[in-house]
Write a protein that holds these residues in place. Structure first.
Motif, PDB file in Angstrom:
ATOM      1  N   ASP A 157       0.988  -1.636   0.045  1.00 32.98           N
ATOM      2  CA  ASP A 157      -0.301   0.271  -0.066  1.00 32.98           C
ATOM      3  C   ASP A 157       1.165   1.844   0.138  1.00 32.98           C
ATOM      4  O   ASP A 157       2.289   1.146   0.173  1.00 32.98           O
ATOM      5  N   GLY A 158       0.472   2.573  -0.422  1.00 29.81           N
ATOM      6  CA  GLY A 158       0.800   3.908   0.146  1.00 29.81           C
ATOM      7  C   GLY A 158       2.197   3.324  -0.931  1.00 29.81           C
ATOM      8  O   GLY A 158       2.298   3.165  -2.412  1.00 29.81           O
ATOM      9  N   ASN A 214       2.530  -0.800   4.489  1.00 32.03           N
ATOM     10  CA  ASN A 214       2.947  -0.036   5.869  1.00 32.03           C
ATOM     11  C   ASN A 214       2.147   0.127   6.912  1.00 32.03           C
ATOM     12  O   ASN A 214       3.044   0.004   8.227  1.00 32.03           O
ATOM     13  N   ASN A 215       1.355  -0.902   7.178  1.00 31.04           N
ATOM     14  CA  ASN A 215       0.798  -1.401   8.120  1.00 31.04           C
ATOM     15  C   ASN A 215       0.058  -0.045   9.181  1.00 31.04           C
ATOM     16  O   ASN A 215       1.477  -0.654  10.166  1.00 31.04           O
ATOM     17  N   ILE A 216       0.151   1.021   8.670  1.00 29.52           N
ATOM     18  CA  ILE A 216      -0.545   2.157   9.538  1.00 29.52           C
ATOM     19  C   ILE A 216      -1.657   1.697  10.164  1.00 29.52           C
ATOM     20  O   ILE A 216      -2.508   2.131  10.205  1.00 29.52           O
ATOM     21  N   ARG A 217      -1.670   1.198  11.560  1.00 28.51           N
ATOM     22  CA  ARG A 217      -2.609   1.410  12.306  1.00 28.51           C
ATOM     23  C   ARG A 217      -3.202   2.497  12.831  1.00 28.51           C
ATOM     24  O   ARG A 217      -4.619   2.361  13.239  1.00 28.51           O
ATOM     25  N   LYS A 218      -2.433   3.176  13.221  1.00 25.78           N
ATOM     26  CA  LYS A 218      -2.825   4.495  14.163  1.00 25.78           C
ATOM     27  C   LYS A 218      -2.174   5.937  13.659  1.00 25.78           C
ATOM     28  O   LYS A 218      -1.099   5.953  13.665  1.00 25.78           O
ATOM     29  N   ARG A 219      -2.695   7.006  13.399  1.00 27.99           N
ATOM     30  CA  ARG A 219      -2.269   7.962  12.944  1.00 27.99           C
ATOM     31  C   ARG A 219      -2.381   9.228  14.184  1.00 27.99           C
ATOM     32  O   ARG A 219      -3.073   9.454  14.588  1.00 27.99           O
ATOM     33  N   ARG A 269      11.277   2.655   9.268  1.00 25.55           N
ATOM     34  CA  ARG A 269      11.023   2.066   7.521  1.00 25.55           C
ATOM     35  C   ARG A 269       9.794   2.877   7.156  1.00 25.55           C
ATOM     36  O   ARG A 269       9.097   3.507   5.688  1.00 25.55           O
ATOM     37  N   VAL A 270       8.762   3.100   7.805  1.00 27.63           N
ATOM     38  CA  VAL A 270       6.877   3.957   7.549  1.00 27.63           C
ATOM     39  C   VAL A 270       7.326   4.846   7.188  1.00 27.63           C
ATOM     40  O   VAL A 270       7.133   5.437   6.319  1.00 27.63           O
ATOM     41  N   VAL A 289       2.216  -0.313  12.660  1.00 27.01           N
ATOM     42  CA  VAL A 289       2.690   0.972  13.318  1.00 27.01           C
ATOM     43  C   VAL A 289       1.755   1.621  13.949  1.00 27.01           C
ATOM     44  O   VAL A 289       0.562   2.032  13.714  1.00 27.01           O
ATOM     45  N   TYR A 290       1.587   2.135  14.841  1.00 26.16           N
ATOM     46  CA  TYR A 290       0.727   3.143  16.203  1.00 26.16           C
ATOM     47  C   TYR A 290       1.784   3.855  16.751  1.00 26.16           C
ATOM     48  O   TYR A 290       2.509   4.000  16.778  1.00 26.16           O
ATOM     49  N   GLU A 291       0.594   4.851  16.028  1.00 28.06           N
ATOM     50  CA  GLU A 291       1.468   6.628  16.476  1.00 28.06           C
ATOM     51  C   GLU A 291       0.387   7.315  17.512  1.00 28.06           C
ATOM     52  O   GLU A 291      -0.885   7.757  17.452  1.00 28.06           O
ATOM     53  N   VAL A 292       0.905   6.948  19.298  1.00 24.75           N
ATOM     54  CA  VAL A 292       0.194   7.659  20.700  1.00 24.75           C
ATOM     55  C   VAL A 292       0.766   8.074  20.867  1.00 24.75           C
ATOM     56  O   VAL A 292       1.901   8.305  20.993  1.00 24.75           O
TER      57      VAL A 292
END
Lengths: 237, 181, 604
Positions: C167-168, C181-186, C262-263, C422-425
């Motif tokens: 993706d992306g 990417n598996n971006i789970r949380k932006r 990496r992401v 990947v989770y941005e928290v």
């Protein structure tokens, strides 16, 4: 090095030093011995053996690298640090194949002498008996026994800085790290000469001059009666 | 009251350490006042007769017989001492540790420069103990209580150690008496 | 010596100005074109750049992706990290070995394919993964593995192997990677929408000292794991003597379990570039380097293109954004497979064309770094944070997270969870909340911060993600009830042994001793005294090691002894027949085979 005086403390004793000195240099100057193997006067500090680990304001540092600073508190002669040093010496013994009983360096060997000084009768770690350490006897005057190398890097530094050559360098990584020579195969293919400082500075029996073995009788060798470090301690005012 | 007993043995050793024990010279008379010798090559008593206070082992473990004897020593001796570099680090016999066993046997019995072996057979009598893959220091096989390094340890080192142990004092060797060669 | 090799070497060296500090690039090129850096090549390189052959050998022998021996024109590297082992590494390895007819470390007889293991390549959320030269294949099934081998044998080049694009920007033609990417949380900082150039414009309208002041007010700390205050680092570097200074981006991301950079590199490279330009402005540097790990080479063309676009937009080059006198540009330095090069001084050594040995400190990089010049080494994510801070304000940034840990943190979560990625928290979140988000509520243990961090159990899941409690550069590896935690610890020790640079005694020898004793315990040969042996040995390695690797390599054993002691206690027993390192049956095996008879004293 400037002429500015720095005052600090080693083992509770106040010491005067010059700005720009390392803790080891300052300690040596006042006869306080900090154990070391890879440090050698005239060569840049290396910091590989870690025997000179001291505590500076509560943090572990290598005395050969760390500069003196006003008011720091240095611990050197503590049971904790002595035990660490015994452990490191033990590690060096079990990592290689050290056969003191027939080694030409015995009695003049800094690793052996350090173990004597620390009162080690047997290492606390199991011997590794590495099988990949070879011997290079190709050179007519100098031979190298990698079984005994403690990876102190003195030969690398001396060949570069004192001899203006580049005979030795480290290759490999981790437990496979070892000294290699500047040639495809044999020591005799390099420009090493027996008069090179690189040959003289080896603390153990890894780099030895041929044809002179066992020249000094037992009882008259450097560390037979005087523990390593006695020469520095004799500086004590 | 019975005197405390000492037992000794040489495993994969050259007996040089035993010679060093005997180098205590006339002090052996003092020793005889203090202890009795149990199993030992010195008196040729072949089996333990009972519990022993101090066991002294020369030589490392090169074969299964060495291991069996060492286990016996650990079992019968209250205090067990590794005497000499072979017991402590494997010593000279341990030079074979970096060479595969088959190669060692081939060199010793077939290809070595001074070998005369017409039948070209490596000895394999069922009574010969099997060799271990490496020569092991004694403390890597059983628990050892003290180590006296040297090749051999000086007689003075051995004497000081014995006196300390037999008079229940701490074993504190001075700088001069710790030697690895 | 072949005419061809001389030509190749001369061309490689000349393309880097015959500059011996560019040794990494020179030997990488030889490795790529010849499959190795041979003895002869080393002699030629040394002559061409004015150094000695043993110096070249020193570099080649240090890095896992370089070799003196010829490798196949295709190298298949199977990731054997702990997460990959949990998700099918062993079956995959067997599949490749069977399909190729060779073992690990071997090359097919036709010289085409070499098969190797490799530690974490930053694909833990899509394990099992392999590298085929620079190409990455994730979630690899056995059938897909066989298909890869068949295509390679049919002459298909690795770049042309069939794949489902991710993706992306993974499907950007310059990337073309089978990576997700598996971006789970932006969150609000890194993955928030981006207006390219705005932050840099704002920075250039301030003075450099004002920029640093903002970074300090935001209380930004390094995002790579060490957590050093960024503003302070920049202050030191700005204040250091010297005209030539450097900004270095640590994109080595080698800590197993970490894949968040990496992401960022895939989806927010512009933000990184902007952050680096701001850093250059702040500290007075004209030159920037991105040190990119070899495992991320598949991103290089895309990153070079992004850099070129930035130049075209005036964000890099002379007079950046028309700011007179501020020139700044960035080059990419490739690594060659060495975890220790994530340590900032080892990274600098590598940039200087040397072995990746950490350097003696003092002096610190801020005073004397790359080429002896003042250098600030910062993590990818840190630069992104800087750009946002300048754009949206230090006050805004410091409101997020907690007092000692401001802003957001990118977490790369993998293992026994439903939603790896990947989770941005915001800092300050509890482990329990994180596990709920990721679908790992039944976790038995979590490795926080990679092998150099700590292993915690459910009794500690109430603790919070921040620098002063559960600190992490991003890696969180989750282990479910079925996992053997001591095997996890043993794997981590294997990793550190493999990656140790070998410079100092305690790390080089001590880690092997630790791993060996742990192995004994795992095999039931340990005794209670061994736990004390481990603890004491851990202390000496930690205290006397020269760099962060040795100072943290005992952590897996120390933290598992502290938090999971029962696992050890149940495996050790008193009155073992022999000392822990002696295995009588193993010791007798060879003799029994040679003699053809059983032991007389020690029946099995």
């Amino acid at each position: 090095m400037t002429d500015k005086t720095i005052t600090f403390e080693i083992d509770g004793v106040e010491v005067q030093a010059k700005e720009g000195q390392t803790i080891m240099q300052a300690a040596d100057a006042v006869g306080k011995y900090i154990p070391r193997l890879c440090a050698f006067e005239g060569l840049p500090a290396f910091g590989s053996c870690r025997l000179c680990t001291v505590k500076v304001n509560g943090r572990f540092q290598a005395a050969c690298i760390h500069p003196v600073a006003e008011g720091i508190t240095v611990e050197n002669d503590t049971e904790e640090l002595l035990e660490f040093r015994r452990n490191i010496v033990d590690m060096l013994f079990v990592e290689g194949n050290h056969f003191c009983m027939f080694c030409e360096k015995s009695g003049n060997c800094e690793l052996q002498a350090m173990a004597y000084r620390l009162g080690i009768t047997a290492p606390k770690y199991p011997y590794m008996f590495p099988a990949d350490r070879n011997i290079d006897g190709s050179h007519k005057d100098v031979f190298i026994d990698h079984n005994r190398c403690i990876l102190c890097g003195r030969c690398v530094r001396a060949s570069k800085d004192l001899d203006g050559k580049n005979v030795f360098q480290f290759v490999g990584r981790g437990p496979q790290k070892r000294i290699a020579i500047n040639a495809q195969a044999k020591l005799s293919d390099t420009d090493l000469d027996v008069t090179d400082q690189a040959v003289q500075v080896c603390p153990v029996g890894a780099i030895l001059t041929k044809h002179v073995g066992y020249a000094t009788p037992v009882g008259q060798r450097k560390y037979d009666h005087q523990p390593i470090g006695s020469d520095i301690e004799a500086n004590n005012k | 009251m019975a005197k405390p007993k000492i037992a000794t043995t040489s495993l994969a050793g050259c007996f040089g350490c035993h010679m060093s024990i005997l180098d205590i010279d006339e002090r052996i008379l003092q020793l005889a006042e203090l202890v009795d010798f149990d199993k030992s090559p010195i008196n040729d008593i072949k089996e333990f007769t009972g519990e022993v206070l101090v066991g002294i082992v020369e030589g490392g473990c090169a074969n299964e017989e060495n291991v069996r004897v060492l286990q016996e020593f650990r079992k019968h001796c209250k205090i067990l001492i590794s005497l000499g570099d072979c017991a402590i680090s494997g010593g000279l016999p341990a030079m074979r540790n970096t060479i595969p066993l088959q190669e060692c046997l081939d060199e010793a019995y077939l290809n070595g420069p001074s070998v005369h072996n017409v039948a070209r057979r490596i000895p394999n009598d069922p009574e010969i103990p099997l060799l271990l893959d490496k020569v092991y220091p004694c403390h890597e096989v059983v628990k050892i209580d003290y180590h006296l390094p040297g090749c051999p340890p000086p007689a003075d080192t051995i004497w000081q150690a014995l006196v300390a142990l037999l008079t229940d004092k701490p074993l504190d060797l001075p700088y001069e008496l710790i030697k690895y060669d | 010596m072949s005419e061809n090799l001389e030509t190749v070497v001369r061309a490689a060296c000349e393309s880097f100005g015959n500059d011996r500090t560019r040794m990494m690039d020179i030997v990488r090129e030889l490795q790529e074109s010849q499959g190795c850096v041979s003895d002869d090549a080393m002699d030629l390189i040394a002559k061409q750049v004015g150094t000695h052959r043993v110096e070249v050998e020193s570099v080649v022998s240090f890095y896992a992706f370089l070799s003196k021996q010829k490798k196949g024109s295709v190298v298949i590297r199977i990731c054997n990290d702990i997460i990959d082992r949990m998700f099918g590494y062993e079956r995959l390895r067997q599949t490749f070995c069977d399909a190729l007819g060779i073992g690990i470390g071997e090359t097919t007889p036709d010289g085409l394919i070499t098969l190797e293991n490799t530690p974490c390549i930053g694909m833990c959320d899509q394990a099992p993964a392999v590298m085929v030269n620079d190409e990455i294949f994730t979630d690899l099934s056995r059938d897909a593995a066989v298909e890869i081998v068949e295509q390679l044998r049919a002459g298909v080049a690795p770049e042309r192997l069939r794949r489902r694009l991710g993706d992306g920007n993974n499907s950007n033609p310059l990337v073309s990677a089978a990576v997700t990417n598996n971006i789970r949380k932006r969150g609000d900082v890194v993955f928030a929408p981006l207006e390219c150039g705005r932050a840099l414009r704002k920075a250039l309208a301030m003075s450099p000292n004002e920029v640093i002041r903002d970074v300090k007010t935001a209380r930004l700390r390094g995002r790579g794991g060490a957590g050093f205050p960024t503003g302070m680092k920049w202050d030191f570097t700005r204040g250091a003597a010297g005209d030539r200074k450097f900004v270095v981006c640590n994109a080595d991301e080698g800590e197993p379990g970490t894949f968040k950079d990496r992401v960022i590199l895939t989806e927010r490279p512009e933000l990184l570039i902007e952050g680096m330009a701001i850093a250059g402005y702040a500290i007075g540097a004209r030159e920037g380097i991105i040190y990119l790990r070899a495992e991320y080479a598949y991103l290089r063309p895309f990153l070079e293109d992004t850099l070129q676009r930035a130049r075209n937009m005036g964000m890099l080059g002379k007079n950046v954004m028309c700011k007179d006198g501020f020139d700044f540009d960035i080059r990419i330095q490739m690594g060659a497979g060495a975890y220790v090069c994530g340590e900032e001084t080892a990274l600098i050594s590598s940039c200087e064309g040397l072995r990746g040995d950490p350097k003696n400190r003092p002096p610190f990089p801020a005073q004397k770094g790359y080429l002896g010049c003042p250098t600030s080494v910062n993590n990818v994510e840190t630069f992104c944070c800087v750009a946002r801070i300048v754009d949206q304000g230090a006050g805004w940034f410091s409101q997020i997270g907690s007092k000692g840990s401001t802003g957001t943190k990118l977490l790369s979560i993998s293992g026994d969870i439903l939603r790896p990625g990947v989770y941005e928290v915001p800092f300050g979140i509890t482990m329990k909340e994180v596990l709920e988000m990721a679908g790992g509520e039944n976790a038995k243990a979590v490795q926080v911060g990679g092998p150099s961090g700590q292993l915690i159990g459910p009794d500690m899941f109430h603790r919070i993600i921040c620098y002063d409690d559960l600190a992490t550069g991003g890696a969180l590896m989750v282990f479910g009830p079925q996992r053997d935690l001591l095997e996890v610890v043993e794997y981590f020790m294997d990793f550190f042994i493999e990656e140790s640079c070998g410079y100092c005694t305690p790390c080089r020898v001590g880690n092997v001793l630790l791993r060996d004793r742990l192995e004994n315990i795992i095999h039931g040969k340990g005794e209670p005294a061994d736990l004390t042996y481990l603890e004491e040995l851990c202390q000496v390695v930690k205290a006397t090691s020269r760099c962060g690797l040795g100072q943290t390599s005992p952590n897996p054993i120390l933290s598992s002894l502290r938090n999971f002691r029962a696992l050890y206690e149940v495996r050790v027993k008193e009155d073992q027949p022999f000392q822990p390192t002696f295995d009588i049956q193993k010791a007798l095996n060879t003799a029994k085979e040679i003699a053809g008879r059983p032991s007389m004293h020690f029946a099995e």
